[in-house]
Design a protein around this motif. Structure first.
Motif, mmCIF file in Angstrom:
data_model
loop_
_atom_site.group_PDB
_atom_site.id
_atom_site.type_symbol
_atom_site.label_atom_id
_atom_site.label_comp_id
_atom_site.label_asym_id
_atom_site.label_seq_id
_atom_site.Cartn_x
_atom_site.Cartn_y
_atom_site.Cartn_z
ATOM 1 N N PRO A 251 0.821 -1.228 0.000
ATOM 2 C CA PRO A 251 0.000 0.000 0.000
ATOM 3 C C PRO A 251 0.848 1.268 0.000
ATOM 4 O O PRO A 251 0.432 2.276 -0.569
ATOM 5 N N CYS A 252 2.024 1.217 0.620
ATOM 6 C CA CYS A 252 2.893 2.394 0.589
ATOM 7 C C CYS A 252 3.351 2.687 -0.838
ATOM 8 O O CYS A 252 3.363 3.845 -1.278
ATOM 9 N N ALA A 253 3.732 1.630 -1.556
ATOM 10 C CA ALA A 253 4.169 1.809 -2.947
ATOM 11 C C ALA A 253 3.011 2.298 -3.818
ATOM 12 O O ALA A 253 3.193 3.177 -4.671
ATOM 13 N N ALA A 254 1.804 1.732 -3.594
ATOM 14 C CA ALA A 254 0.636 2.181 -4.360
ATOM 15 C C ALA A 254 0.324 3.644 -4.069
ATOM 16 O O ALA A 254 0.014 4.424 -4.977
ATOM 17 N N ALA A 255 0.418 4.028 -2.797
ATOM 18 C CA ALA A 255 0.167 5.424 -2.415
ATOM 19 C C ALA A 255 1.184 6.349 -3.051
ATOM 20 O O ALA A 255 0.835 7.454 -3.504
ATOM 21 N N HIS A 256 2.440 5.919 -3.091
ATOM 22 C CA HIS A 256 3.495 6.756 -3.683
ATOM 23 C C HIS A 256 3.245 6.940 -5.181
ATOM 24 O O HIS A 256 3.373 8.055 -5.713
ATOM 25 N N TRP A 257 2.877 5.856 -5.867
ATOM 26 C CA TRP A 257 2.603 5.952 -7.311
ATOM 27 C C TRP A 257 1.416 6.878 -7.577
ATOM 28 O O TRP A 257 1.453 7.700 -8.495
ATOM 29 N N LEU A 258 0.369 6.750 -6.792
ATOM 30 C CA LEU A 258 -0.797 7.614 -6.960
ATOM 31 C C LEU A 258 -0.464 9.069 -6.661
ATOM 32 O O LEU A 258 -0.982 9.984 -7.310
ATOM 33 N N TYR A 259 0.402 9.286 -5.671
ATOM 34 C CA TYR A 259 0.811 10.653 -5.357
ATOM 35 C C TYR A 259 1.550 11.281 -6.536
ATOM 36 O O TYR A 259 1.278 12.433 -6.908
ATOM 37 N N LEU A 260 2.476 10.536 -7.128
ATOM 38 C CA LEU A 260 3.219 11.053 -8.283
ATOM 39 C C LEU A 260 2.282 11.305 -9.462
ATOM 40 O O LEU A 260 2.414 12.316 -10.168
ATOM 41 N N ALA A 261 1.313 10.388 -9.674
ATOM 42 C CA ALA A 261 0.346 10.582 -10.751
ATOM 43 C C ALA A 261 -0.530 11.797 -10.476
ATOM 44 O O ALA A 261 -0.878 12.562 -11.386
ATOM 45 N N GLY A 262 -0.889 11.992 -9.208
ATOM 46 C CA GLY A 262 -1.678 13.164 -8.847
ATOM 47 C C GLY A 262 -0.907 14.450 -9.050
ATOM 48 O O GLY A 262 -1.461 15.459 -9.512
ATOM 49 N N GLN A 263 0.359 14.431 -8.706
ATOM 50 C CA GLN A 263 1.200 15.611 -8.913
ATOM 51 C C GLN A 263 1.320 15.940 -10.401
ATOM 52 O O GLN A 263 1.315 17.118 -10.790
ATOM 53 N N LYS A 264 1.426 14.917 -11.225
ATOM 54 C CA LYS A 264 1.523 15.127 -12.664
ATOM 55 C C LYS A 264 0.257 15.778 -13.206
ATOM 56 O O LYS A 264 0.316 16.700 -14.033
ATOM 57 N N ALA A 265 -0.903 15.315 -12.734
ATOM 58 C CA ALA A 265 -2.163 15.917 -13.168
ATOM 59 C C ALA A 265 -2.336 17.314 -12.580
ATOM 60 O O ALA A 265 -2.898 18.204 -13.226
ATOM 61 N N ALA A 266 -1.851 17.518 -11.346
ATOM 62 C CA ALA A 266 -1.994 18.823 -10.699
ATOM 63 C C ALA A 266 -1.236 19.911 -11.444
ATOM 64 O O ALA A 266 -1.604 21.096 -11.365
ATOM 65 N N ALA A 267 -0.184 19.535 -12.161
ATOM 66 C CA ALA A 267 0.583 20.531 -12.920
ATOM 67 C C ALA A 267 -0.258 21.171 -14.017
ATOM 68 O O ALA A 267 0.043 22.283 -14.461
ATOM 69 N N ARG A 268 -1.311 20.503 -14.463
ATOM 70 C CA ARG A 268 -2.194 21.037 -15.506
ATOM 71 C C ARG A 268 -3.540 21.476 -14.944
ATOM 72 O O ARG A 268 -4.457 21.796 -15.696
ATOM 73 N N VAL B 143 0.756 14.407 0.550
ATOM 74 C CA VAL B 143 -0.568 14.490 -0.069
ATOM 75 C C VAL B 143 -1.326 15.703 0.457
ATOM 76 O O VAL B 143 -1.981 16.424 -0.311
ATOM 77 N N VAL B 144 -1.253 15.950 1.755
ATOM 78 C CA VAL B 144 -1.939 17.111 2.330
ATOM 79 C C VAL B 144 -1.392 18.403 1.730
ATOM 80 O O VAL B 144 -2.159 19.313 1.368
ATOM 81 N N ARG B 145 -0.080 18.504 1.594
ATOM 82 C CA ARG B 145 0.503 19.712 0.987
ATOM 83 C C ARG B 145 0.045 19.862 -0.461
ATOM 84 O O ARG B 145 -0.227 20.986 -0.925
ATOM 85 N N ALA B 146 -0.031 18.746 -1.193
ATOM 86 C CA ALA B 146 -0.491 18.803 -2.577
ATOM 87 C C ALA B 146 -1.952 19.242 -2.652
ATOM 88 O O ALA B 146 -2.341 20.032 -3.523
ATOM 89 N N GLU B 147 -2.765 18.739 -1.738
ATOM 90 C CA GLU B 147 -4.176 19.152 -1.689
ATOM 91 C C GLU B 147 -4.294 20.627 -1.352
ATOM 92 O O GLU B 147 -5.174 21.328 -1.870
ATOM 93 N N GLN B 148 -3.427 21.115 -0.488
ATOM 94 C CA GLN B 148 -3.460 22.530 -0.115
ATOM 95 C C GLN B 148 -3.038 23.424 -1.267
ATOM 96 O O GLN B 148 -3.490 24.562 -1.368
ATOM 97 N N ARG B 149 -2.185 22.905 -2.143
ATOM 98 C CA ARG B 149 -1.840 23.686 -3.337
ATOM 99 C C ARG B 149 -3.019 23.743 -4.302
ATOM 100 O O ARG B 149 -3.214 24.754 -4.982
ATOM 101 N N LEU B 150 -3.807 22.673 -4.355
ATOM 102 C CA LEU B 150 -4.998 22.685 -5.202
ATOM 103 C C LEU B 150 -6.100 23.532 -4.588
ATOM 104 O O LEU B 150 -6.865 24.191 -5.310
ATOM 105 N N ALA B 151 -6.202 23.508 -3.261
ATOM 106 C CA ALA B 151 -7.234 24.266 -2.540
ATOM 107 C C ALA B 151 -6.543 25.037 -1.419
ATOM 108 O O ALA B 151 -6.424 24.525 -0.293
ATOM 109 N N PRO B 152 -6.054 26.232 -1.695
ATOM 110 C CA PRO B 152 -5.272 27.000 -0.704
ATOM 111 C C PRO B 152 -6.009 27.288 0.596
ATOM 112 O O PRO B 152 -5.363 27.610 1.607
#
Length: 256
Positions: A68-85, A155-164
């Motif tokens: 689950p840690c590896a799955a979470a890490h992969w999803l985080y990276l995929a989320g970051q990639k989508a967040a850039a757009r 993940v929380v920091r990434a969410e805060q960048r999407l929703a300040p």
């Protein structure tokens, strides 16, 4: 017939259903007791074999927490990639939010899994002849906990960048309150629905778990401390819910 057109339940029907449920439960308990009577020694041996098997598998189950840690890490990276757009593409924003949410699910699940399997892995160290498990178990526990918490913070920091407007720090003891306070009404309603759903599910699980604990104490040689701990958790959940509801009804507490 859909839910909107269903007739309301009558009191008589509810009482009959409840009575039948109690009778069925009593008959089931009696049947189990009759079946186990005189088989205490066999059941005790079975529980010991199962316990020893779980302990021996403990280090491997602990290592499975890396998944689950590896799955979470992969999803985080995929989320970051989508967040850039996300600023220029609404679909990318939704994809980023969805992937980050799933990343939080996997990283949060890793925490109780590590604690559960650690209870099996640590005793296994004394049963294994090799010294390798003893040297691997503790570093593996630390690595998984650090990975899990680190991912949740990321993940929380990434969410805060999407929703300040979102506030909170995973490493702060007030994180849940700070995050909840920064949510809008719709988000708070979803949190409340999730909390109520969890309460109802656990309220259905606890009676069966207590029945299993009772049988384990009576016939399986289990310590009564396990039943006390399980019953204490059930009692704590029930009192927490009821006392909070009473405080809100009486006006001694305010809705958060």
């Amino acid at each position: 017939m859909n839910k909107q057109t269903q007739a309301p339940k009558t009191r008589k029907g509810v009482y009959i259903k409840f009575t039948l449920l109690m009778i069925a439960s009593a008959l089931t308990g009696a049947f189990i007791s009759i079946f186990l009577f005189g088989r205490e020694d066999g059941l005790l041996q079975l529980t010991r074999r199962v316990s020893d098997g779980l302990i021996l598998a403990g280090p491997w189950l602990l290592a499975a927490g890396l998944v689950p840690c590896a799955a979470a890490h992969w999803l985080y990276l995929a989320g970051q990639k989508a967040a850039a757009r996300a600023d220029e593409d609404d679909d990318a924003f939704e994809a980023a939010n969805r992937r980050l949410s799933l990343s939080m699910v996997f990283s949060a699940v890793a925490m109780p899994w590590v604690m559960l399997t650690s209870c099996l892995a640590v005793p296994a160290v004394t049963l294994w002849e090799s010294a390798v498990p003893a040297l691997a178990v503790v570093p593996l526990m630390i690595a998984e906990l650090a990975w899990s918490y680190g991912l949740q913070a990321a993940v929380v920091r990434a969410e805060q960048r999407l929703a300040p407007e979102k506030r909170g720090n995973v490493f702060d003891v007030r994180f849940q309150k700070d995050w909840y306070d920064s949510c809008d009404e719709a988000e708070r309603q979803r949190i409340g629905e999730c909390g109520y759903h969890t309460y109802t599910v656990m309220s259905k699980i606890y009676p069966f778990a207590m029945l299993a604990a009772l049988l384990a104490v009576m016939y399986g040689g289990a310590s009564v401390l396990w039943a006390v701990m399980l019953g204490g958790l059930w009692l704590t959940q029930t009192l927490t819910y009821l006392l909070r509801a009473h405080a809100l009804d009486s006006g001694r507490a305010k809705t958060e």
